[in-house]
Motif scaffolding. Structure first.
Motif, PDB file in Angstrom:
ATOM      1  N   GLN A  25       2.413 -15.695  -7.101  1.00  0.00           N
ATOM      2  CA  GLN A  25       2.229 -14.252  -6.981  1.00  0.00           C
ATOM      3  C   GLN A  25       2.824 -13.546  -8.202  1.00  0.00           C
ATOM      4  O   GLN A  25       3.898 -13.882  -8.663  1.00  0.00           O
ATOM      5  CB  GLN A  25       2.894 -13.748  -5.708  1.00  0.00           C
ATOM      6  CG  GLN A  25       2.519 -12.326  -5.362  1.00  0.00           C
ATOM      7  CD  GLN A  25       3.126 -11.894  -4.041  1.00  0.00           C
ATOM      8  OE1 GLN A  25       4.313 -11.572  -3.981  1.00  0.00           O
ATOM      9  NE2 GLN A  25       2.328 -11.901  -3.002  1.00  0.00           N
ATOM     10  N   ASP A 120      -6.672  -8.623   8.718  1.00  0.00           N
ATOM     11  CA  ASP A 120      -7.056  -9.880   8.076  1.00  0.00           C
ATOM     12  C   ASP A 120      -7.987 -10.700   8.961  1.00  0.00           C
ATOM     13  O   ASP A 120      -7.855 -10.713  10.191  1.00  0.00           O
ATOM     14  CB  ASP A 120      -5.810 -10.705   7.747  1.00  0.00           C
ATOM     15  CG  ASP A 120      -5.046 -10.166   6.553  1.00  0.00           C
ATOM     16  OD1 ASP A 120      -5.646  -9.414   5.762  1.00  0.00           O
ATOM     17  OD2 ASP A 120      -3.859 -10.499   6.408  1.00  0.00           O
ATOM     18  N   VAL A 151      -3.716 -11.950  -3.084  1.00  0.00           N
ATOM     19  CA  VAL A 151      -2.288 -11.611  -3.120  1.00  0.00           C
ATOM     20  C   VAL A 151      -1.626 -12.242  -4.343  1.00  0.00           C
ATOM     21  O   VAL A 151      -0.415 -12.131  -4.524  1.00  0.00           O
ATOM     22  CB  VAL A 151      -1.565 -12.073  -1.838  1.00  0.00           C
ATOM     23  CG1 VAL A 151      -2.092 -11.336  -0.620  1.00  0.00           C
ATOM     24  CG2 VAL A 151      -1.681 -13.591  -1.640  1.00  0.00           C
ATOM     25  N   ILE A 154      -0.259  -8.354  -7.611  1.00  0.00           N
ATOM     26  CA  ILE A 154       0.129  -7.173  -6.844  1.00  0.00           C
ATOM     27  C   ILE A 154       0.392  -6.026  -7.821  1.00  0.00           C
ATOM     28  O   ILE A 154       1.209  -6.160  -8.733  1.00  0.00           O
ATOM     29  CB  ILE A 154       1.408  -7.432  -6.009  1.00  0.00           C
ATOM     30  CG1 ILE A 154       1.228  -8.673  -5.132  1.00  0.00           C
ATOM     31  CG2 ILE A 154       1.772  -6.209  -5.177  1.00  0.00           C
ATOM     32  CD1 ILE A 154       0.172  -8.548  -4.070  1.00  0.00           C
ATOM     33  N   ARG A 158       0.854   1.364  -6.376  1.00  0.00           N
ATOM     34  CA  ARG A 158       0.005   1.217  -5.197  1.00  0.00           C
ATOM     35  C   ARG A 158      -0.946   2.398  -5.018  1.00  0.00           C
ATOM     36  O   ARG A 158      -1.831   2.372  -4.161  1.00  0.00           O
ATOM     37  CB  ARG A 158       0.860   1.044  -3.934  1.00  0.00           C
ATOM     38  CG  ARG A 158       1.808   2.180  -3.636  1.00  0.00           C
ATOM     39  CD  ARG A 158       2.701   1.830  -2.455  1.00  0.00           C
ATOM     40  NE  ARG A 158       1.967   1.780  -1.212  1.00  0.00           N
ATOM     41  CZ  ARG A 158       1.946   2.772  -0.313  1.00  0.00           C
ATOM     42  NH1 ARG A 158       2.619   3.881  -0.545  1.00  0.00           N
ATOM     43  NH2 ARG A 158       1.251   2.645   0.797  1.00  0.00           N
ATOM     44  N   ASN A 166      -2.961   0.778   1.648  1.00  0.00           N
ATOM     45  CA  ASN A 166      -2.297  -0.107   2.608  1.00  0.00           C
ATOM     46  C   ASN A 166      -2.743  -1.561   2.517  1.00  0.00           C
ATOM     47  O   ASN A 166      -2.382  -2.373   3.383  1.00  0.00           O
ATOM     48  CB  ASN A 166      -2.538   0.411   4.037  1.00  0.00           C
ATOM     49  CG  ASN A 166      -1.964   1.798   4.241  1.00  0.00           C
ATOM     50  OD1 ASN A 166      -0.891   2.107   3.736  1.00  0.00           O
ATOM     51  ND2 ASN A 166      -2.668   2.648   4.967  1.00  0.00           N
ATOM     52  N   LYS A 168      -2.667  -5.345   1.047  1.00  0.00           N
ATOM     53  CA  LYS A 168      -1.543  -6.169   0.586  1.00  0.00           C
ATOM     54  C   LYS A 168      -1.787  -6.873  -0.752  1.00  0.00           C
ATOM     55  O   LYS A 168      -0.974  -7.699  -1.174  1.00  0.00           O
ATOM     56  CB  LYS A 168      -1.211  -7.224   1.658  1.00  0.00           C
ATOM     57  CG  LYS A 168      -0.721  -6.616   2.967  1.00  0.00           C
ATOM     58  CD  LYS A 168      -0.413  -7.671   4.013  1.00  0.00           C
ATOM     59  CE  LYS A 168      -1.663  -8.355   4.513  1.00  0.00           C
ATOM     60  NZ  LYS A 168      -1.377  -9.292   5.639  1.00  0.00           N
TER      61      LYS A 168
END
Length: 220
Positions: A25, A120, A151, A154, A158, A166, A168
């Motif tokens: 990640q 999900d 994911v 990231i 945001r 919202n 992920k």
């Protein structure tokens, strides 16, 4: 009883297993993601007119930009998450318009998308070299759309795209609900994480500034 050597092998395997997803990640501040746009099946008769339509998402720190190129009309959205500013640029066959969204309207718009939820699903697929998981987004008005996101990367910011506050991760395939209720699809073809030039976020010249109400009249 485990021998000492066996214990260390087991411990190493556990540590490696835990560490791998964390290392995979990556939090990013810069990105350029290219998408191809696909019309819904019921509008395929317009495919020739919109052939080659595409979208580019730029991210750099608190700044983001979305280019939507439909051949017949092109849109650019310049978003500043720090100042809570949004500028919409429209080029309709050479008629160029600029619309500024004030801070109050920006905040109201953000509130609408803060209630969007993502559930999900089990389905996964690889898109532009990234493993993605499917999720179903549900809007405040009850409308739903599919999204595949990764994911592995990231965004620090945001607020780069209000639609995905919202979510992920980064969306690499998703449906866009059109005014008619039909759903257009955006599918990532390339992800570039190299630094994005600041000039990308400059407001271009040659656009006539109008109000949002005037834009609605132009759009019909």
């Amino acid at each position: 009883m485990l021998k000492l050597s066996q214990f260390w092998i087991l411990l190493t395997a556990c540590i490696t297993g835990w560490a791998t997803p964390l290392l995979a990640q990556r939090t990013i501040s810069d990105a350029r993601i290219e998408y191809k746009l696909e019309l819904p099946p019921e509008q395929l008769q317009m495919e020739a007119m919109f052939a080659g339509s595409n979208m580019i998402q730029y991210i750099r720190g608190n700044l983001s930009r979305i280019d939507m190129n439909f051949n017949v009309v092109n849109y650019i959205y310049l978003i500043n998450a720090q100042t809570e500013g949004l500028i919409t640029l429209m080029d309709n066959h050479g008629d160029k318009y600029l619309i500024r969204t004030d801070k109050k309207s920006y905040e109201e718009d953000m509130k609408r998308f803060q209630t969007t939820t993502f559930t999900d699903q089990a389905e996964t697929r690889e898109i532009a070299g990234y493993k993605c998981r499917k999720a179903i987004g549900k809007l405040a008005d009850g409308g739903t759309f599919d999204v595949y996101y990764t994911v592995d990367i990231i965004p620090e910011n945001r607020y780069y795209n209000r639609r995905f506050l919202n979510l992920k991760g980064i969306p690499l395939e998703y449906e866009i609900i059109m005014k008619s209720g039909s759903k257009m699809k955006a599918i990532a073809t390339k992800v570039d994480l190299s630094p994005v030039p600041m000039s990308i976020f400059d407001v271009p010249k040659g656009y006539r500034e109008i109000t949002s109400d005037e834009l609605k009249k132009i759009r019909g």
